[in-house]
Design a protein around this motif. Structure first.
Motif, PDB file in Angstrom:
ATOM      1  N   LYS A   2       3.508   1.934  -4.211  1.00 31.70           N
ATOM      2  CA  LYS A   2       2.972   1.442  -5.474  1.00 31.70           C
ATOM      3  C   LYS A   2       1.453   1.473  -5.418  1.00 31.70           C
ATOM      4  CE  LYS A   2       3.184  -2.597  -8.513  1.00 31.70           C
ATOM      5  NZ  LYS A   2       3.797  -3.922  -8.675  1.00 31.70           N
ATOM      6  N   TYR A   3       0.837   1.955  -6.485  1.00 31.72           N
ATOM      7  CA  TYR A   3      -0.618   1.990  -6.596  1.00 31.72           C
ATOM      8  C   TYR A   3      -1.069   1.097  -7.741  1.00 31.72           C
ATOM      9  CZ  TYR A   3      -1.039   5.600  -3.137  1.00 31.72           C
ATOM     10  OH  TYR A   3      -1.005   6.285  -1.945  1.00 31.72           O
ATOM     11  N   GLU A  23       1.439   9.406 -11.268  1.00 33.30           N
ATOM     12  CA  GLU A  23       2.759   9.323 -11.906  1.00 33.30           C
ATOM     13  C   GLU A  23       3.496  10.656 -11.824  1.00 33.30           C
ATOM     14  OE1 GLU A  23       1.894   5.710 -15.082  1.00 33.30           O
ATOM     15  OE2 GLU A  23       1.540   7.790 -15.711  1.00 33.30           O
ATOM     16  N   PHE A  27       4.850   8.327  -8.110  1.00 38.06           N
ATOM     17  CA  PHE A  27       4.418   6.997  -7.674  1.00 38.06           C
ATOM     18  C   PHE A  27       4.498   5.994  -8.815  1.00 38.06           C
ATOM     19  CE2 PHE A  27       2.119   9.780  -4.697  1.00 38.06           C
ATOM     20  CZ  PHE A  27       2.564   9.239  -3.495  1.00 38.06           C
ATOM     21  N   ASN A  28       4.770   4.753  -8.451  1.00 40.47           N
ATOM     22  CA  ASN A  28       4.728   3.634  -9.380  1.00 40.47           C
ATOM     23  C   ASN A  28       3.263   3.220  -9.507  1.00 40.47           C
ATOM     24  OD1 ASN A  28       5.139   1.294 -10.841  1.00 40.47           O
ATOM     25  ND2 ASN A  28       6.172   0.207  -9.183  1.00 40.47           N
ATOM     26  N   VAL A  29       2.735   3.181 -10.731  1.00 43.05           N
ATOM     27  CA  VAL A  29       1.323   2.863 -10.943  1.00 43.05           C
ATOM     28  C   VAL A  29       1.199   1.682 -11.890  1.00 43.05           C
ATOM     29  CG1 VAL A  29      -0.924   3.737 -11.690  1.00 43.05           C
ATOM     30  CG2 VAL A  29       0.721   5.299 -10.635  1.00 43.05           C
ATOM     31  N   LEU A  30       0.467   0.670 -11.449  1.00 42.50           N
ATOM     32  CA  LEU A  30       0.166  -0.485 -12.285  1.00 42.50           C
ATOM     33  C   LEU A  30      -1.293  -0.376 -12.698  1.00 42.50           C
ATOM     34  CD1 LEU A  30       0.857  -3.243 -13.522  1.00 42.50           C
ATOM     35  CD2 LEU A  30       0.299  -4.273 -11.302  1.00 42.50           C
ATOM     36  N   GLU A  56       0.992  -8.090  -2.350  1.00 33.92           N
ATOM     37  CA  GLU A  56       1.825  -6.894  -2.165  1.00 33.92           C
ATOM     38  C   GLU A  56       1.204  -6.023  -1.078  1.00 33.92           C
ATOM     39  OE1 GLU A  56       3.168  -4.897  -5.738  1.00 33.92           O
ATOM     40  OE2 GLU A  56       2.741  -6.692  -6.917  1.00 33.92           O
ATOM     41  N   ALA A  59       1.460  -2.141  -1.099  1.00 29.84           N
ATOM     42  CA  ALA A  59       0.813  -1.386  -2.179  1.00 29.84           C
ATOM     43  C   ALA A  59      -0.578  -0.965  -1.738  1.00 29.84           C
ATOM     44  CB  ALA A  59       0.743  -2.236  -3.447  1.00 29.84           C
TER      45      ALA A  59
END
Length: 143
Positions: A2-3, A23, A27-30, A56, A59
């Motif tokens: 996760k980034y 993405e 990758f999961n991007v917040l 986290e 991450a």
């Protein structure tokens, strides 16, 4: 992986590009903002990302401002954060390999999109080497 990604107004366009790049690689991007080019204060965004990474541990973060300097200074004030300002793929690779950097800082006014992409690619592909470097990371964490 996760980034957590954030920028100030100067880094907004590069942030949007790199978010899409991550993405596209699955990758999961917040995205913690900013969400436009209106002037904001970079320390606020560095703090948000650092606080999330404190919770986290697996991450990683990406912070972008005009030069990357302000974001790196602000982020490194937080315990457990090792924010590395990188200008090329080599320094990004070594930031992970030797320093176990958990935040990549970039200067949108310093690096172009192609260079930023190669820096990010090196950052995401490199693992911490451990060994003699682990002892050094412990010294940083207890300073």
């Amino acid at each position: 992986m996760k980034y957590i990604i954030a920028s100030d107004h100067a880094g907004f366009e590069l942030k949007a590009y790199l978010k899409s790049f991550l993405e596209s690689k699955g990758f999961n991007v917040l995205d913690m903002g900013t969400h436009d080019v209106n002037r904001v204060d970079y320390p606020d965004y560095a703090k948000e990302v650092a606080q999330i990474l404190a919770q986290e541990k697996e991450a990683r973060g990406i912070l972008i401002c005009g030069t990357g300097i302000g974001m790196s200074i602000a982020a490194n004030r937080f315990a457990g954060i090792r924010a590395a300002l990188c200008h090329d793929a080599y320094t990004a690779q070594l930031s992970r390999l030797h320093n176990d950097a958990n935040i990549l800082c970039l200067g949108a006014r310093v690096v172009g999109i192609g260079t930023a992409e190669s820096i990010l690619e090196a950052f995401i592909q490199t693992s911490f080497e451990g060994g003699r470097h682990s002892h050094r990371i412990c010294k940083i964490e207890t300073a």
